[in-house]
Design an enzyme around this catalytic site. Structure first.
Site, PDB file in Angstrom:
ATOM      1  N   TRP A 477       0.816  -1.213   0.000  1.00  0.00           N
ATOM      2  CA  TRP A 477       0.000   0.000   0.000  1.00  0.00           C
ATOM      3  C   TRP A 477       0.852   1.266   0.000  1.00  0.00           C
ATOM      4  O   TRP A 477       0.319   2.358   0.135  1.00  0.00           O
ATOM      5  CB  TRP A 477      -0.914   0.010   1.229  1.00  0.00           C
ATOM      6  CG  TRP A 477      -1.880  -1.131   1.268  1.00  0.00           C
ATOM      7  CD1 TRP A 477      -3.114  -1.207   0.687  1.00  0.00           C
ATOM      8  CD2 TRP A 477      -1.679  -2.394   1.928  1.00  0.00           C
ATOM      9  NE1 TRP A 477      -3.692  -2.414   0.939  1.00  0.00           N
ATOM     10  CE2 TRP A 477      -2.842  -3.174   1.710  1.00  0.00           C
ATOM     11  CE3 TRP A 477      -0.651  -2.948   2.690  1.00  0.00           C
ATOM     12  CZ2 TRP A 477      -2.995  -4.463   2.212  1.00  0.00           C
ATOM     13  CZ3 TRP A 477      -0.793  -4.234   3.191  1.00  0.00           C
ATOM     14  CH2 TRP A 477      -1.955  -4.977   2.958  1.00  0.00           C
ATOM     15  N   ASP A 478       2.164   1.158  -0.120  1.00  0.00           N
ATOM     16  CA  ASP A 478       3.056   2.321  -0.047  1.00  0.00           C
ATOM     17  C   ASP A 478       2.935   3.020   1.301  1.00  0.00           C
ATOM     18  O   ASP A 478       2.950   4.243   1.394  1.00  0.00           O
ATOM     19  CB  ASP A 478       2.757   3.308  -1.187  1.00  0.00           C
ATOM     20  CG  ASP A 478       3.909   4.307  -1.397  1.00  0.00           C
ATOM     21  OD1 ASP A 478       4.983   4.096  -0.824  1.00  0.00           O
ATOM     22  OD2 ASP A 478       3.702   5.301  -2.124  1.00  0.00           O
ATOM     23  N   TYR A 479       2.841   2.224   2.367  1.00  0.00           N
ATOM     24  CA  TYR A 479       2.767   2.767   3.710  1.00  0.00           C
ATOM     25  C   TYR A 479       4.156   2.861   4.350  1.00  0.00           C
ATOM     26  O   TYR A 479       4.323   2.635   5.552  1.00  0.00           O
ATOM     27  CB  TYR A 479       1.851   1.908   4.591  1.00  0.00           C
ATOM     28  CG  TYR A 479       0.380   2.188   4.413  1.00  0.00           C
ATOM     29  CD1 TYR A 479      -0.084   3.449   4.057  1.00  0.00           C
ATOM     30  CD2 TYR A 479      -0.566   1.182   4.616  1.00  0.00           C
ATOM     31  CE1 TYR A 479      -1.433   3.700   3.908  1.00  0.00           C
ATOM     32  CE2 TYR A 479      -1.926   1.425   4.478  1.00  0.00           C
ATOM     33  CZ  TYR A 479      -2.356   2.685   4.116  1.00  0.00           C
ATOM     34  OH  TYR A 479      -3.698   2.934   3.979  1.00  0.00           O
TER      35      TYR A 479
END
Length: 810
Positions: A477-479
């Site tokens: 999630w590109d966290y």
């Protein structure tokens, strides 16, 4: 004339009524609200009777408006910003319809005076209600029970602990490495390498902050031809009587800290080809040698990473390269990296110096290719420039350069933000990002799945992992961890514990014993949505902090859609109903799916600030969503989209699709989830907030929207409305012993002073460009100064500039 204006209004109602009717039918078919279909019918019937010059037009629209008012309050309560797209345009139409009464009066029945009185009363009631709901500005984010997702049953913990304590304590250092204190000076990006962003200066207080005024302005002259390329985020250093700044293209400039006059300048001559997302120099790293005499060259030096991957050492007093460092004052950071092109491997953050080791890492441009440059972290001797070690997670046990013909492990998670350090413990704390390509992980190694989106503590003597903790399991999630960790003495019932706090994009705050990695907050595993394109690899649970305040938001629903008009809001509702969304951690899919919070949610590079005397933590944060889809490889190829190292690469690819070459999917991200017509966001305000937390009691002292609407508006036109809406914000704060928070960060181009105990804004000033940089605070000859880089930010659409602005009391 009145007749033709009435006919024009009828045509206008047809123009808007038809798409609202058609869109409303579409929304119903998708399982959404019935309101828009009924409203569209009301508009068209009103138009029909206007064409016929019948008073029934007024009655029909009154019924439509009253129904709209009832529906709006039922769906969104009394939230003024939520009501803006629901009621403002209908209220304007109501006034226009009422103005047609003189044209329609021939059709009135007997008793028209009573009818007129009734109409006037209804109109006054409806308009007053609409203005009451849409007028006042928001003053606080409601603290509702739904602000945090309901706790799910806690499954059994994993067999393997995610915190790995070291086998032995880090070795103590035999040399006392000096670090200037924060106060008269501001010697590091976060004030010091503990990154508290707190100063003991107290000359500026709640009582006199209104007398703060600009005392000097300095412009670097480093401005681009294409303004979207530059987004400087520099927090200056103040050493002695000098203020040390760096420009977007890595020009280092020494200023007189009291007057802003230039003393010296060093230009490393970085090509614009090296610009990654944007040109930015977040900061410099200061070092005072314990072995060199004070009058020797480079006894005091600053280190800087350049966009073209060089590590430079510069004499603080002369602005000359330290020729004994590396090769003529430079170290080539591309050594061992292997294949790259300008703008792919591009450091934008400063080194972190712990003891005599400069810890260096780099941004690696996202979304391009699985076979991307390595995220290797390296330690260099600050005085000689010799590499002391390299931590390459794909080469465990190997700490030197790769063997001949090999490279550091490609595609591994990188550290693009700022690290922090503890020289007493000999540890550096690395907030790691994700593996190359963010939204698919099918061929990630075990090491990548261990360290991606994790906080990692390295021993600076050996480069070995002392402990780590992964905040997201199998992050697709590109966290990535974008915030610098803050080191404090954390209050516990047993007494203060050496700790660190790291905020995340999910709006949670993780607190660890910084020596051992032991959690100082309670964490529980909760089941999260499953499915997507790689269901067999997803983690069934994710960790959540449960006993410390957070800013987790309730799951978004159709009623949370927004826009400038009902038509915008209808479009966003249709997109919502067309999208796959099951709450936080909804897995990526080839269908459109909603990510909330998006990759700019929660905290980013600004980090938090902590008043270490009052034990109060201050955090500004974002509340934004993304609407995203995975794009099958065949479709990516049809578009002709290739990564930046291949012929035909275009920086602005069709529909914002990133290639993610070497995987089955590209990715298309609607960042912030914007309305296509106006550029506004599809979710309702607020989009950002700021909060203060008492660390001893773990209670929220205040939590409120942050940022006004003055810099934002439809089609990118600033509204100049001084209404607090809560805007996206990036960059951190400074806290003073005088009880003040100084922060810019928001998209309204203001710098503010806020009372730390109440959250009340006490002072502000308009900056000449966006303030997406952390301010610094220092003292010269007994006078306290506030300084900020107004450099702007392309992604946040704030004006680009090359300004450094200083303030002091009159």
């Amino acid at each position: 004339m009145a007749f033709w204006l009435t006919m024009a209004l009828a045509c206008l109602l047809v123009l808007f009524g038809l798409p609202i009717l058609g869109g409303g039918a579409w929304l119903i078919a998708l399982g959404g609200s019935w309101y828009y279909l009924l409203a569209g019918i009301g508009l068209l019937v009103t138009a029909w009777f206007l064409f016929r010059r019948s008073m029934l037009a007024v009655w029909i629209y009154l019924l439509t408006f009253i129904g709209t008012l009832i529906w709006a309050v039922w769906e969104a309560g009394l939230d003024p910003w939520a009501q803006l797209p629901r009621l403002l345009a209908p209220a304007v139409v109501l006034i226009l319809v009422l103005l047609t009464i003189p044209v329609l009066e021939r059709a009135w029945p007997r008793g028209r005076d009573r009818v007129l009185a009734g109409l006037a009363g209804l109109a006054a009631l409806g308009t007053a209600s609409a203005l009451l709901l849409a007028g006042p500005e928001t003053t606080a984010i409601a603290q509702q029970a739904e602000d945090e997702a309901p706790a799910a049953p806690t499954p059994e913990p994993d067999a393997a602990a995610e915190t790995a304590p070291p086998d032995a304590e880090p070795p103590s250092s035999d040399i006392a490495y000096a670090m200037l204190e924060t106060g008269a000076d501001w010697p590091a990006f976060g004030g010091g390498h503990h990154a508290t962003r707190y100063t003991p200066l107290d000359q500026i207080t709640r009582e006199n902050v209104a007398d703060l005024q600009q005392v000097w302005e300095f412009r670097t002259g480093d401005m681009p031809e294409d303004e979207e390329q530059y987004s400087n985020q520099n927090t200056p250093l103040k050493i002695g009587n000098q203020l040390l700044v760096c420009s977007a293209m890595n020009k280092v400039i020494a200023l007189d800290a009291a007057t802003g006059l230039e003393i010296w300048r060093y230009d490393p001559v970085v090509s614009t080809d090296a610009i990654p997302y944007n040109a930015s120099c977040r900061g410099l790293a200061y070092y005072q040698s314990p072995t060199l005499a004070a009058d020797q060259p480079c006894a005091e030096r600053v280190l800087m990473n350049t966009l073209d991957a060089r590590l430079l050492a510069i004499d603080v007093n002369t602005g000359q390269l330290c020729t004994e460092f590396g090769t003529g004052g430079e170290v080539d950071l591309e050594e061992g990296i292997g294949h790259t092109v300008p703008g792919w491997y591009a450091p934008t953050s400063p080194p972190t110096i712990v003891r005599n080791i400069a810890v260096v890492h780099s941004q690696v441009r996202d979304g391009q290719k699985r076979d991307a440059p390595s995220g290797v972290v390296r330690g260099y001797d600050v005085e000689t420039g010799e590499m002391a070690w390299a931590w390459d997670m794909g080469r465990p046990g190997e700490t030197g350069l790769p063997p001949e013909g090999e490279t550091y492990t490609r595609g591994t998670p990188n550290v693009w933000t700022i690290a922090s350090g503890d020289s007493e413990l000999g540890l550096v704390y690395l907030p790691l990002g994700n593996s190359a390509v963010d939204y698919w992980g099918g061929d990630r190694s075990d090491a990548e799945n261990t360290y991606a989106t994790a906080l990692v503590a390295l021993d600076v003597t050996t480069g070995e992992v002392a402990w780590y903790y992964q905040t997201v399991r199998y992050d697709i999630w590109d966290y990535d961890l974008g915030s610098q960790a803050t080191l404090i003495d954390y209050p516990t019932p047993e007494g203060p514990v050496p700790a660190l706090i790291v905020p995340t994009k999910q709006s949670m705050f993780w607190i660890f014993n910084r020596e051992t990695g032991e959690l100082l907050v309670e964490v529980e595993d909760r089941p999260v949505p499953q499915g997507g394109v790689e269901p067999e690899r997803l983690s069934p649970t994710q960790p959540f902090v449960v006993d410390f305040p957070n800013v987790l938001q309730p799951e978004i629903e159709e009623r949370h859609m927004w826009g400038m008009t009902p038509l915008d809001q209808l479009w966003c509702r249709i997109q919502y109903q067309q999208s796959y969304y099951e709450g936080m951690y909804t897995p990526p899919s080839t269908d459109w799916w909603i990510q909330f919070p998006g990759y700019n949610g929660g905290s980013d590079w600004g980090g938090i600030a902590v008043d270490t005397d009052r034990n109060i933590m201050v955090a500004n944060y974002n509340i934004t969503a993304n609407r995203t889809r995975l794009v099958p490889r065949e479709e990516v190829d049809e578009y002709g989209i290739v990564p930046l190292d291949e012929p035909g690469y275009a920086d602005n690819s069709p529909d914002n699709i990133s290639p993610q070459a070497g995987t089955p999917y590209g990715v298309e991200v609607n960042a912030g989830w914007r309305v296509p017509f106006t550029g506004l966001l599809c979710t309702q305000p607020p989009y950002g907030g700021i909060m203060a937390v008492d660390l001893e009691t773990r209670e929220v002292l205040w939590d409120q929207p942050f940022g006004t609407a003055r810099g934002d508006g439809p089609w990118g036109i600033p509204s100049r409305l001084p209404l607090t809406i809560g805007t996206p914000n990036n960059a951190g704060a400074v806290i003073t012993a005088g009880g003040l928070i100084f922060i810019a960060a928001a998209t309204d181009d203001l710098i503010r002073a806020i009372d730390i105990e109440t959250g009340e804004e006490l002072w502000s000033d308009v900056l000449p460009a966006g303030g997406q940089a952390g301010p610094a605070m220092y003292e010269v000859d007994g006078r306290q100064y506030l300084v900020i880089n107004a450099g702007g930010h392309g992604f946040m659409e704030t004006p680009i500039g090359d300004y450094f602005i200083a303030y002091a009391l009159r």
